[in-house]
Design a protein around this motif. Sequence first.
Motif, PDB file in Angstrom:
ATOM      1  N   VAL A  52      47.061  68.345 -13.415  1.00 47.74           N
ATOM      2  CA  VAL A  52      45.655  68.042 -13.586  1.00 47.74           C
ATOM      3  C   VAL A  52      44.698  68.609 -12.374  1.00 47.74           C
ATOM      4  CG1 VAL A  52      45.730  66.104 -15.387  1.00 47.74           C
ATOM      5  CG2 VAL A  52      45.834  65.679 -12.849  1.00 47.74           C
ATOM      6  N   ALA A  53      45.255  69.282 -11.508  1.00 44.48           N
ATOM      7  CA  ALA A  53      44.946  69.766 -10.348  1.00 44.48           C
ATOM      8  C   ALA A  53      43.996  68.917  -9.490  1.00 44.48           C
ATOM      9  CB  ALA A  53      43.800  70.894 -10.637  1.00 44.48           C
ATOM     10  N   ALA A  54      44.666  67.664  -9.319  1.00 44.47           N
ATOM     11  CA  ALA A  54      44.073  66.602  -8.701  1.00 44.47           C
ATOM     12  C   ALA A  54      44.333  66.650  -7.336  1.00 44.47           C
ATOM     13  CB  ALA A  54      44.280  65.166  -9.296  1.00 44.47           C
ATOM     14  N   ILE A  55      45.184  67.219  -6.617  1.00 44.71           N
ATOM     15  CA  ILE A  55      45.627  67.131  -5.322  1.00 44.71           C
ATOM     16  C   ILE A  55      45.207  68.354  -4.639  1.00 44.71           C
ATOM     17  CG2 ILE A  55      47.782  67.338  -3.871  1.00 44.71           C
ATOM     18  CD1 ILE A  55      49.300  66.008  -6.222  1.00 44.71           C
ATOM     19  N   PHE A  56      44.700  67.823  -3.288  1.00 45.28           N
ATOM     20  CA  PHE A  56      44.020  68.749  -2.281  1.00 45.28           C
ATOM     21  C   PHE A  56      44.447  68.447  -0.925  1.00 45.28           C
ATOM     22  CE2 PHE A  56      41.079  68.564  -6.054  1.00 45.28           C
ATOM     23  CZ  PHE A  56      40.609  69.952  -6.357  1.00 45.28           C
ATOM     24  N   GLN A  57      44.634  69.588  -0.073  1.00 45.84           N
ATOM     25  CA  GLN A  57      44.643  69.248   1.406  1.00 45.84           C
ATOM     26  C   GLN A  57      43.491  68.484   1.768  1.00 45.84           C
ATOM     27  OE1 GLN A  57      45.372  73.043   3.202  1.00 45.84           O
ATOM     28  NE2 GLN A  57      47.300  72.348   4.098  1.00 45.84           N
ATOM     29  N   GLU A  58      43.420  67.679   2.631  1.00 44.34           N
ATOM     30  CA  GLU A  58      42.308  66.571   2.978  1.00 44.34           C
ATOM     31  C   GLU A  58      41.200  67.629   3.505  1.00 44.34           C
ATOM     32  OE1 GLU A  58      41.251  63.071   6.275  1.00 44.34           O
ATOM     33  OE2 GLU A  58      43.370  63.528   5.800  1.00 44.34           O
ATOM     34  N   PHE A  60      40.236  70.221   2.249  1.00 36.44           N
ATOM     35  CA  PHE A  60      39.711  70.926   1.215  1.00 36.44           C
ATOM     36  C   PHE A  60      39.328  70.123  -0.110  1.00 36.44           C
ATOM     37  CE2 PHE A  60      42.169  73.980   3.713  1.00 36.44           C
ATOM     38  CZ  PHE A  60      41.372  74.910   3.756  1.00 36.44           C
ATOM     39  N   VAL A  61      39.362  68.899   0.031  1.00 40.38           N
ATOM     40  CA  VAL A  61      38.811  67.981  -1.163  1.00 40.38           C
ATOM     41  C   VAL A  61      37.386  68.511  -1.347  1.00 40.38           C
ATOM     42  CG1 VAL A  61      38.397  65.611  -1.637  1.00 40.38           C
ATOM     43  CG2 VAL A  61      40.451  66.108  -0.333  1.00 40.38           C
ATOM     44  N   PRO A  62      37.155  68.717  -2.761  1.00 44.10           N
ATOM     45  CA  PRO A  62      35.733  69.011  -3.226  1.00 44.10           C
ATOM     46  C   PRO A  62      34.820  67.808  -2.501  1.00 44.10           C
ATOM     47  CG  PRO A  62      37.167  69.505  -4.777  1.00 44.10           C
ATOM     48  CD  PRO A  62      37.942  68.684  -3.528  1.00 44.10           C
TER      49      PRO A  62
END
Length: 77
Positions: A52-58, A60-62
């Motif tokens: 679900v494309a829920a994981i980001f590097q801190e 790069f969190v939207p």
Amino acid sequence: MAFIITSPCIGEKAADCVETCPVDAIHEGEDQYYIDPDTCIDCGACEAVCPVAAIFQEDFVPDEEKSFIQKNADFFK
């Protein structure tokens, strides 16, 4: 810099990320999974398999998901 799991994970819990994490940094919470920032080795394996494309590097969190940085930190207090 740890990875952060954001809102698309709420209620999803596919657990692909858990199975992929080489250091067992991902833990199940009541409504979603969380990544332990002290255990995460920043390999990115979890990000690549998240359905679900829920994981980001801190870093790069939207912007609209930034509250999940604190939610993740609070989970591990």
